[in-house]
Motif scaffolding. Structure first.
Motif, mmCIF file in Angstrom:
data_model
loop_
_atom_site.group_PDB
_atom_site.id
_atom_site.type_symbol
_atom_site.label_atom_id
_atom_site.label_comp_id
_atom_site.label_asym_id
_atom_site.label_seq_id
_atom_site.Cartn_x
_atom_site.Cartn_y
_atom_site.Cartn_z
ATOM 1 N N VAL A 25 -3.835 3.652 7.420
ATOM 2 C CA VAL A 25 -4.827 2.789 6.774
ATOM 3 C C VAL A 25 -4.716 2.919 5.255
ATOM 4 N N ALA A 26 -4.609 4.147 4.791
ATOM 5 C CA ALA A 26 -4.543 4.397 3.345
ATOM 6 C C ALA A 26 -3.331 3.689 2.736
ATOM 7 N N ARG A 27 -2.194 3.738 3.430
ATOM 8 C CA ARG A 27 -0.974 3.100 2.908
ATOM 9 C C ARG A 27 -1.171 1.620 2.692
ATOM 10 N N ASP A 28 -1.714 0.943 3.704
ATOM 11 C CA ASP A 28 -1.924 -0.508 3.588
ATOM 12 C C ASP A 28 -2.888 -0.836 2.460
ATOM 13 N N ARG A 29 -4.003 -0.151 2.484
ATOM 14 C CA ARG A 29 -5.045 -0.475 1.511
ATOM 15 C C ARG A 29 -4.612 -0.100 0.102
ATOM 16 N N ASN A 30 -3.919 0.990 -0.040
ATOM 17 C CA ASN A 30 -3.481 1.401 -1.376
ATOM 18 C C ASN A 30 -2.416 0.446 -1.910
ATOM 19 N N ALA A 31 -1.537 -0.004 -1.025
ATOM 20 C CA ALA A 31 -0.496 -0.955 -1.461
ATOM 21 C C ALA A 31 -1.153 -2.220 -2.016
ATOM 22 N N ARG A 45 -7.409 21.855 5.500
ATOM 23 C CA ARG A 45 -7.764 21.211 4.240
ATOM 24 C C ARG A 45 -6.918 19.973 3.985
ATOM 25 N N PHE A 46 -7.472 19.091 3.146
ATOM 26 C CA PHE A 46 -6.693 18.015 2.564
ATOM 27 C C PHE A 46 -6.562 18.291 1.076
ATOM 28 N N LEU A 47 -5.406 17.937 0.540
ATOM 29 C CA LEU A 47 -5.246 17.881 -0.908
ATOM 30 C C LEU A 47 -4.702 16.485 -1.190
ATOM 31 N N GLN A 48 -5.431 15.710 -1.978
ATOM 32 C CA GLN A 48 -4.997 14.338 -2.241
ATOM 33 C C GLN A 48 -4.869 14.084 -3.731
ATOM 34 N N TYR A 49 -3.809 13.358 -4.067
ATOM 35 C CA TYR A 49 -3.549 12.897 -5.431
ATOM 36 C C TYR A 49 -3.567 11.383 -5.365
ATOM 37 N N GLU A 62 -14.746 6.716 -3.891
ATOM 38 C CA GLU A 62 -16.145 6.664 -3.453
ATOM 39 C C GLU A 62 -16.222 6.530 -1.929
ATOM 40 N N ARG A 63 -15.368 5.691 -1.380
ATOM 41 C CA ARG A 63 -15.345 5.535 0.087
ATOM 42 C C ARG A 63 -14.817 6.790 0.765
ATOM 43 N N ILE A 64 -13.751 7.330 0.207
ATOM 44 C CA ILE A 64 -13.156 8.551 0.785
ATOM 45 C C ILE A 64 -14.202 9.665 0.827
ATOM 46 N N ALA A 65 -14.981 9.764 -0.259
ATOM 47 C CA ALA A 65 -15.964 10.855 -0.352
ATOM 48 C C ALA A 65 -17.040 10.737 0.714
ATOM 49 N N GLU A 66 -17.250 9.507 1.209
ATOM 50 C CA GLU A 66 -18.266 9.305 2.255
ATOM 51 C C GLU A 66 -17.692 9.416 3.661
ATOM 52 N N ASP A 67 -16.400 9.629 3.762
ATOM 53 C CA ASP A 67 -15.732 9.657 5.068
ATOM 54 C C ASP A 67 -16.118 10.938 5.812
ATOM 55 N N GLU A 68 -16.586 10.765 7.027
ATOM 56 C CA GLU A 68 -17.098 11.937 7.759
ATOM 57 C C GLU A 68 -16.015 12.810 8.373
ATOM 58 N N ARG A 69 -14.772 12.420 8.217
ATOM 59 C CA ARG A 69 -13.693 13.236 8.776
ATOM 60 C C ARG A 69 -13.363 14.452 7.917
ATOM 61 N N HIS A 70 -13.993 14.523 6.765
ATOM 62 C CA HIS A 70 -13.836 15.725 5.931
ATOM 63 C C HIS A 70 -15.130 15.973 5.169
HETATM 64 C C1 LIG Z 1 -8.586 12.737 3.554
HETATM 65 C C2 LIG Z 1 -8.753 11.258 3.511
HETATM 66 C C3 LIG Z 1 -7.973 10.505 2.641
HETATM 67 C C4 LIG Z 1 -8.092 9.119 2.570
HETATM 68 N N1 LIG Z 1 -7.323 8.416 1.696
HETATM 69 C C5 LIG Z 1 -7.479 7.089 1.591
HETATM 70 C C6 LIG Z 1 -6.730 6.334 0.638
HETATM 71 O O1 LIG Z 1 -5.896 6.864 -0.097
HETATM 72 N N2 LIG Z 1 -6.938 4.996 0.584
HETATM 73 C C7 LIG Z 1 -7.828 4.358 1.391
HETATM 74 O O2 LIG Z 1 -7.965 3.148 1.277
HETATM 75 N N3 LIG Z 1 -8.544 5.036 2.300
HETATM 76 C C8 LIG Z 1 -8.391 6.388 2.428
HETATM 77 N N4 LIG Z 1 -9.123 7.079 3.353
HETATM 78 C C9 LIG Z 1 -9.963 6.337 4.304
HETATM 79 C C10 LIG Z 1 -11.284 5.923 3.708
HETATM 80 O O3 LIG Z 1 -12.157 7.032 3.727
HETATM 81 C C11 LIG Z 1 -11.877 4.766 4.525
HETATM 82 O O4 LIG Z 1 -12.042 5.153 5.863
HETATM 83 C C12 LIG Z 1 -10.980 3.543 4.522
HETATM 84 O O5 LIG Z 1 -10.599 3.222 3.219
HETATM 85 C C13 LIG Z 1 -11.704 2.331 5.143
HETATM 86 O O6 LIG Z 1 -12.867 2.099 4.430
HETATM 87 P P1 LIG Z 1 -14.014 1.096 4.944
HETATM 88 O O7 LIG Z 1 -14.263 1.487 6.363
HETATM 89 O O8 LIG Z 1 -15.164 1.347 4.038
HETATM 90 O O9 LIG Z 1 -13.428 -0.255 4.821
HETATM 91 C C14 LIG Z 1 -9.019 8.475 3.433
HETATM 92 C C15 LIG Z 1 -9.813 9.236 4.297
HETATM 93 C C16 LIG Z 1 -9.692 10.611 4.353
HETATM 94 C C17 LIG Z 1 -10.537 11.400 5.285
#
Ligand SMILES: Cc1cc2nc3c(=O)[nH]c(=O)nc-3n(C[C@H](O)[C@H](O)[C@H](O)COP(=O)(O)O)c2cc1C
Length: 132
Positions: A25-31, A45-49, A62-70
């Protein structure tokens, strides 16, 4: 160029397959957003740049920080830098192999980087390992 580096702790139920999904997912969205970077996962742990335009980096973060997987995210660095370090990787990822350390995985991934960036990332990984 703007970059943000953080570490976080992986929720216990999150396994390798789920990490692969996160990266896909990250690859597609980041591209789509011209973001590039690196994600390293060592089972705990995750380490992300993350790098790109500031507003885009911060919006994704902001979205990543709200992700419940970490949880327990700690931002290690954020701000402007001279150039993009991972131009070829919308999101490179590495699962640390058994017997490998986070630091060893980071050291391998940063081979094409500017020297000070490589040193910074390796330093973060070492500090995390000592703290763990
Ligand atoms: C460790 C970690 C790294 C992530 N890195 C990215 C990222 O680089 N780009 C991205 O779009 N989403 C990343 N995500 C996923 C986002 O948290 C999110 O689930 C995703 O962007 C979809 O967002 P949405 O459900 O609000 O549309 C990451 C999630 C985790 C747990």
């Amino acid at each position: 160029m703007y970059r943000l580096i953080y570490v976080s702790s992986v929720r216990p139920h999150v396994g390798v397959l789920e990490v692969e999904q996160i990266v896909d997912v990250a690859r597609d969205r980041n591209a789509d957003r011209d973001l590039t970077g690196l994600l390293i996962y060592d089972g705990k742990r995750f380490l992300q740049y993350l790098e790109g335009e500031e507003a885009k980096v911060e919006a994704v973060f902001e979205r990543i920080a709200e992700d419940e997987r970490h949880y327990a995210l700690v931002v290690l660095a954020r701000g402007d830098v001279q150039r993009r370090q991972f131009p070829d990787w919308a999101m490179a990822s590495r699962n640390v192999d058994d017997g490998d350390t986070l630091t060893m995985a980071v050291a391998r991934m940063v081979q094409g980087c500017d020297e000070h960036v490589a040193a910074e990332l390796i330093g973060f990984a070492e500090a995390r390992e000592k703290a763990a």
